[in-house]
Motif scaffolding. Structure first.
Motif, PDB file in Angstrom:
ATOM      1  N   CYS A 136       0.825   1.644  -0.667  1.00 16.31           N
ATOM      2  CA  CYS A 136       1.059   1.088   0.663  1.00 16.31           C
ATOM      3  C   CYS A 136      -0.222   1.135   1.491  1.00 16.31           C
ATOM      4  O   CYS A 136      -1.001   2.086   1.396  1.00 16.31           O
ATOM      5  CB  CYS A 136       2.162   1.867   1.372  1.00 16.31           C
ATOM      6  SG  CYS A 136       3.780   1.737   0.577  1.00 16.31           S
ATOM      7  N   ILE A 137      -0.411   0.107   2.295  1.00 15.53           N
ATOM      8  CA  ILE A 137      -1.622  -0.051   3.078  1.00 15.53           C
ATOM      9  C   ILE A 137      -1.269  -0.068   4.563  1.00 15.53           C
ATOM     10  O   ILE A 137      -0.349  -0.776   4.981  1.00 15.53           O
ATOM     11  CB  ILE A 137      -2.347  -1.371   2.719  1.00 15.53           C
ATOM     12  CG1 ILE A 137      -2.469  -1.535   1.198  1.00 15.53           C
ATOM     13  CG2 ILE A 137      -3.702  -1.441   3.408  1.00 15.53           C
ATOM     14  CD1 ILE A 137      -3.228  -0.454   0.497  1.00 15.53           C
ATOM     15  N   GLN A 138      -2.019   0.686   5.346  1.00 14.95           N
ATOM     16  CA  GLN A 138      -1.884   0.594   6.794  1.00 14.95           C
ATOM     17  C   GLN A 138      -2.480  -0.743   7.243  1.00 14.95           C
ATOM     18  O   GLN A 138      -3.618  -1.068   6.867  1.00 14.95           O
ATOM     19  CB  GLN A 138      -2.612   1.752   7.463  1.00 14.95           C
ATOM     20  CG  GLN A 138      -2.036   3.119   7.110  1.00 14.95           C
ATOM     21  CD  GLN A 138      -2.941   4.248   7.541  1.00 14.95           C
ATOM     22  OE1 GLN A 138      -4.160   4.166   7.443  1.00 14.95           O
ATOM     23  NE2 GLN A 138      -2.338   5.312   8.016  1.00 14.95           N
ATOM     24  N   PRO A 139      -1.745  -1.538   8.011  1.00 15.63           N
ATOM     25  CA  PRO A 139      -2.239  -2.864   8.401  1.00 15.63           C
ATOM     26  C   PRO A 139      -3.623  -2.857   9.033  1.00 15.63           C
ATOM     27  O   PRO A 139      -4.401  -3.798   8.818  1.00 15.63           O
ATOM     28  CB  PRO A 139      -1.171  -3.355   9.384  1.00 15.63           C
ATOM     29  CG  PRO A 139       0.081  -2.681   8.935  1.00 15.63           C
ATOM     30  CD  PRO A 139      -0.358  -1.316   8.487  1.00 15.63           C
ATOM     31  N   ARG A 147       0.267 -11.543   6.887  1.00 16.83           N
ATOM     32  CA  ARG A 147       1.477 -11.074   7.561  1.00 16.83           C
ATOM     33  C   ARG A 147       1.224  -9.739   8.264  1.00 16.83           C
ATOM     34  O   ARG A 147       0.256  -9.038   7.961  1.00 16.83           O
ATOM     35  CB  ARG A 147       2.620 -10.911   6.554  1.00 16.83           C
ATOM     36  CG  ARG A 147       3.002 -12.198   5.839  1.00 16.83           C
ATOM     37  CD  ARG A 147       4.255 -11.998   4.983  1.00 16.83           C
ATOM     38  NE  ARG A 147       4.074 -11.005   3.941  1.00 16.83           N
ATOM     39  CZ  ARG A 147       3.502 -11.256   2.761  1.00 16.83           C
ATOM     40  NH1 ARG A 147       3.016 -12.452   2.497  1.00 16.83           N
ATOM     41  NH2 ARG A 147       3.395 -10.297   1.854  1.00 16.83           N
ATOM     42  N   SER A 148       2.123  -9.381   9.165  1.00 15.07           N
ATOM     43  CA  SER A 148       1.972  -8.108   9.865  1.00 15.07           C
ATOM     44  C   SER A 148       2.218  -6.924   8.940  1.00 15.07           C
ATOM     45  O   SER A 148       1.503  -5.916   8.995  1.00 15.07           O
ATOM     46  CB  SER A 148       2.940  -8.038  11.055  1.00 15.07           C
ATOM     47  OG  SER A 148       4.296  -8.099  10.608  1.00 15.07           O
ATOM     48  N   PRO A 166       5.078   0.663   9.654  1.00 16.27           N
ATOM     49  CA  PRO A 166       4.871  -0.603   8.940  1.00 16.27           C
ATOM     50  C   PRO A 166       3.736  -0.474   7.919  1.00 16.27           C
ATOM     51  O   PRO A 166       2.682   0.098   8.213  1.00 16.27           O
ATOM     52  CB  PRO A 166       4.497  -1.585  10.051  1.00 16.27           C
ATOM     53  CG  PRO A 166       5.003  -0.959  11.310  1.00 16.27           C
ATOM     54  CD  PRO A 166       4.869   0.520  11.102  1.00 16.27           C
ATOM     55  N   VAL A 167       3.951  -1.003   6.726  1.00 14.82           N
ATOM     56  CA  VAL A 167       2.943  -0.952   5.669  1.00 14.82           C
ATOM     57  C   VAL A 167       2.924  -2.265   4.899  1.00 14.82           C
ATOM     58  O   VAL A 167       3.911  -3.008   4.866  1.00 14.82           O
ATOM     59  CB  VAL A 167       3.179   0.220   4.684  1.00 14.82           C
ATOM     60  CG1 VAL A 167       2.935   1.569   5.343  1.00 14.82           C
ATOM     61  CG2 VAL A 167       4.582   0.153   4.076  1.00 14.82           C
ATOM     62  N   ILE A 168       1.807  -2.528   4.265  1.00 11.24           N
ATOM     63  CA  ILE A 168       1.616  -3.673   3.391  1.00 11.24           C
ATOM     64  C   ILE A 168       1.710  -3.185   1.944  1.00 11.24           C
ATOM     65  O   ILE A 168       1.206  -2.107   1.607  1.00 11.24           O
ATOM     66  CB  ILE A 168       0.238  -4.308   3.640  1.00 11.24           C
ATOM     67  CG1 ILE A 168       0.151  -4.862   5.072  1.00 11.24           C
ATOM     68  CG2 ILE A 168      -0.083  -5.392   2.621  1.00 11.24           C
ATOM     69  CD1 ILE A 168      -1.269  -5.145   5.517  1.00 11.24           C
ATOM     70  N   TYR A 169       2.355  -3.958   1.086  1.00  3.13           N
ATOM     71  CA  TYR A 169       2.328  -3.653  -0.346  1.00  3.13           C
ATOM     72  C   TYR A 169       0.929  -3.909  -0.864  1.00  3.13           C
ATOM     73  O   TYR A 169       0.401  -5.019  -0.754  1.00  3.13           O
ATOM     74  CB  TYR A 169       3.351  -4.504  -1.096  1.00  3.13           C
ATOM     75  CG  TYR A 169       3.222  -4.419  -2.603  1.00  3.13           C
ATOM     76  CD1 TYR A 169       3.141  -3.181  -3.249  1.00  3.13           C
ATOM     77  CD2 TYR A 169       3.154  -5.568  -3.391  1.00  3.13           C
ATOM     78  CE1 TYR A 169       2.999  -3.100  -4.616  1.00  3.13           C
ATOM     79  CE2 TYR A 169       3.033  -5.500  -4.763  1.00  3.13           C
ATOM     80  CZ  TYR A 169       2.955  -4.262  -5.372  1.00  3.13           C
ATOM     81  OH  TYR A 169       2.807  -4.173  -6.738  1.00  3.13           O
ATOM     82  N   TRP A 212      -8.914  -1.687   2.412  1.00  6.04           N
ATOM     83  CA  TRP A 212      -8.270  -2.468   1.347  1.00  6.04           C
ATOM     84  C   TRP A 212      -8.566  -3.934   1.561  1.00  6.04           C
ATOM     85  O   TRP A 212      -8.468  -4.438   2.682  1.00  6.04           O
ATOM     86  CB  TRP A 212      -6.773  -2.209   1.379  1.00  6.04           C
ATOM     87  CG  TRP A 212      -5.937  -2.943   0.385  1.00  6.04           C
ATOM     88  CD1 TRP A 212      -5.754  -2.649  -0.934  1.00  6.04           C
ATOM     89  CD2 TRP A 212      -5.094  -4.087   0.641  1.00  6.04           C
ATOM     90  NE1 TRP A 212      -4.861  -3.522  -1.518  1.00  6.04           N
ATOM     91  CE2 TRP A 212      -4.439  -4.422  -0.570  1.00  6.04           C
ATOM     92  CE3 TRP A 212      -4.831  -4.849   1.775  1.00  6.04           C
ATOM     93  CZ2 TRP A 212      -3.554  -5.494  -0.674  1.00  6.04           C
ATOM     94  CZ3 TRP A 212      -3.949  -5.920   1.683  1.00  6.04           C
ATOM     95  CH2 TRP A 212      -3.318  -6.233   0.468  1.00  6.04           C
ATOM     96  N   TYR A 213      -8.935  -4.614   0.473  1.00  2.86           N
ATOM     97  CA  TYR A 213      -9.343  -6.010   0.551  1.00  2.86           C
ATOM     98  C   TYR A 213      -8.404  -6.872  -0.290  1.00  2.86           C
ATOM     99  O   TYR A 213      -8.295  -6.673  -1.506  1.00  2.86           O
ATOM    100  CB  TYR A 213     -10.778  -6.174   0.054  1.00  2.86           C
ATOM    101  CG  TYR A 213     -11.739  -5.213   0.698  1.00  2.86           C
ATOM    102  CD1 TYR A 213     -12.168  -5.394   2.010  1.00  2.86           C
ATOM    103  CD2 TYR A 213     -12.214  -4.105  -0.003  1.00  2.86           C
ATOM    104  CE1 TYR A 213     -13.048  -4.514   2.608  1.00  2.86           C
ATOM    105  CE2 TYR A 213     -13.096  -3.216   0.586  1.00  2.86           C
ATOM    106  CZ  TYR A 213     -13.504  -3.418   1.895  1.00  2.86           C
ATOM    107  OH  TYR A 213     -14.367  -2.534   2.487  1.00  2.86           O
ATOM    108  N   HIS A 214      -7.763  -7.841   0.360  1.00  2.00           N
ATOM    109  CA  HIS A 214      -6.924  -8.797  -0.342  1.00  2.00           C
ATOM    110  C   HIS A 214      -7.656 -10.133  -0.367  1.00  2.00           C
ATOM    111  O   HIS A 214      -7.888 -10.746   0.673  1.00  2.00           O
ATOM    112  CB  HIS A 214      -5.578  -8.950   0.366  1.00  2.00           C
ATOM    113  CG  HIS A 214      -4.677  -9.958  -0.279  1.00  2.00           C
ATOM    114  ND1 HIS A 214      -4.429 -11.195   0.264  1.00  2.00           N
ATOM    115  CD2 HIS A 214      -3.980  -9.915  -1.442  1.00  2.00           C
ATOM    116  CE1 HIS A 214      -3.612 -11.867  -0.525  1.00  2.00           C
ATOM    117  NE2 HIS A 214      -3.326 -11.125  -1.567  1.00  2.00           N
ATOM    118  N   VAL A 215      -8.027 -10.574  -1.570  1.00  2.00           N
ATOM    119  CA  VAL A 215      -8.831 -11.786  -1.720  1.00  2.00           C
ATOM    120  C   VAL A 215      -7.911 -12.897  -2.216  1.00  2.00           C
ATOM    121  O   VAL A 215      -7.831 -13.177  -3.409  1.00  2.00           O
ATOM    122  CB  VAL A 215     -10.014 -11.547  -2.669  1.00  2.00           C
ATOM    123  CG1 VAL A 215     -10.899 -12.793  -2.734  1.00  2.00           C
ATOM    124  CG2 VAL A 215     -10.828 -10.343  -2.212  1.00  2.00           C
ATOM    125  N   GLY A 216      -7.207 -13.530  -1.270  1.00  5.54           N
ATOM    126  CA  GLY A 216      -6.229 -14.529  -1.638  1.00  5.54           C
ATOM    127  C   GLY A 216      -6.673 -15.961  -1.434  1.00  5.54           C
ATOM    128  O   GLY A 216      -6.049 -16.888  -1.949  1.00  5.54           O
TER     129      GLY A 216
END
Length: 230
Positions: A136-139, A147-148, A166-169, A212-216
């Motif tokens: 889980c990632i803190q936003p 997304r939030s 609230p957390v991000i997968y 955390w890096y999301h490369v979408g």
């Protein structure tokens, strides 16, 4: 269940078409897109290797030959002639995985190698065959995520829909093979298994203590490279 001293195998999700990363993915599969000179899939593998992972498998569909050629036979690859989705792809590749439980890792998200050891905490949190443990990632620590949040994490570490922080997968899950026993053959999403675990209250989370890096998409790629480049 795995032996305590044996690091779980890692299943890398690498079969997608990468349509949101066009035009880069017109010539290469998304997992091989370089981020500051290092392919995405190698950055994800480095996160696991830093904690002791030695055995990896991947599914591949779009430009699968490039994935095979890149690793030169050093990575087990399950070729999907037809896209099976994130859940169906894992189920089809289960014979390649020697440990139970095992990690599932998306190949489009990572953290600075060596900055944290979340996989060890995930292993400690996993207690039974019905458990699934999510990273889980803190936003506030996420780059490239639109997304939030995805879930909430309650004070006991259980994932909920609406109670807790609230957390991000974060694209990493620790789960066992028994969860796939009644799953359909063919295409389905791994989030179906997450939802089922959430309903039976066996979905847990571990918070990453690092950026955390999301490369979408290309915009997220540019933002991530700007942060990684001195």
């Amino acid at each position: 269940m795995e032996k305590p001293d044996r690091f779980p195998d890692v299943m890398l999700l690498a079969a997608g078409l990468g349509t949101r990363m066009r035009p880069l993915t017109e010539t290469m599969p998304k997992p091989l897109v370089p981020v500051a000179g290092v392919p995405l899939i190698e950055r994800v593998m480095a996160n696991a290797q830093a904690e002791g992972a030695k055995r990896f498998a991947a599914n591949a569909h779009y430009r699968a030959d490039q994935v095979l050629a890149h690793f030169g036979g050093l990575l087990k690859v399950h070729r999907e002639e037809v896209l099976l989705g994130t859940g169906g792809g894992v189920k089809a590749a289960l014979p390649m995985l020697a440990t139970d439980p095992f990690f599932v890792m998306n190949t489009d998200a990572f953290w600075p190698t060596g900055s944290d050891t979340p996989l060890a905490r995930m292993r400690a949190r996993h207690q039974g065959d019905e458990d699934i443990v999510l990273l889980c990632i803190q936003p506030s620590r996420a780059t490239g995520f639109g997304r939030s949040h995805d879930f909430c994490l309650d004070p006991s570490g259980r994932v909920t829909r609406d109670y807790g922080a609230p957390v991000i997968y974060g694209g990493v899950a620790l789960m066992g093979k028994a969860l796939f026993r009644d799953a359909p053959d063919g295409a389905f999403s791994i989030t179906d298994l997450f939802d089922a675990a959430l309903e039976r209250k066996t979905l847990y989370g571990v918070v990453l203590d690092a950026p955390w890096y999301h490369v979408g998409d290309p915009q997220a790629l540019a933002a991530t490279e700007a942060l990684l480049t001195p």
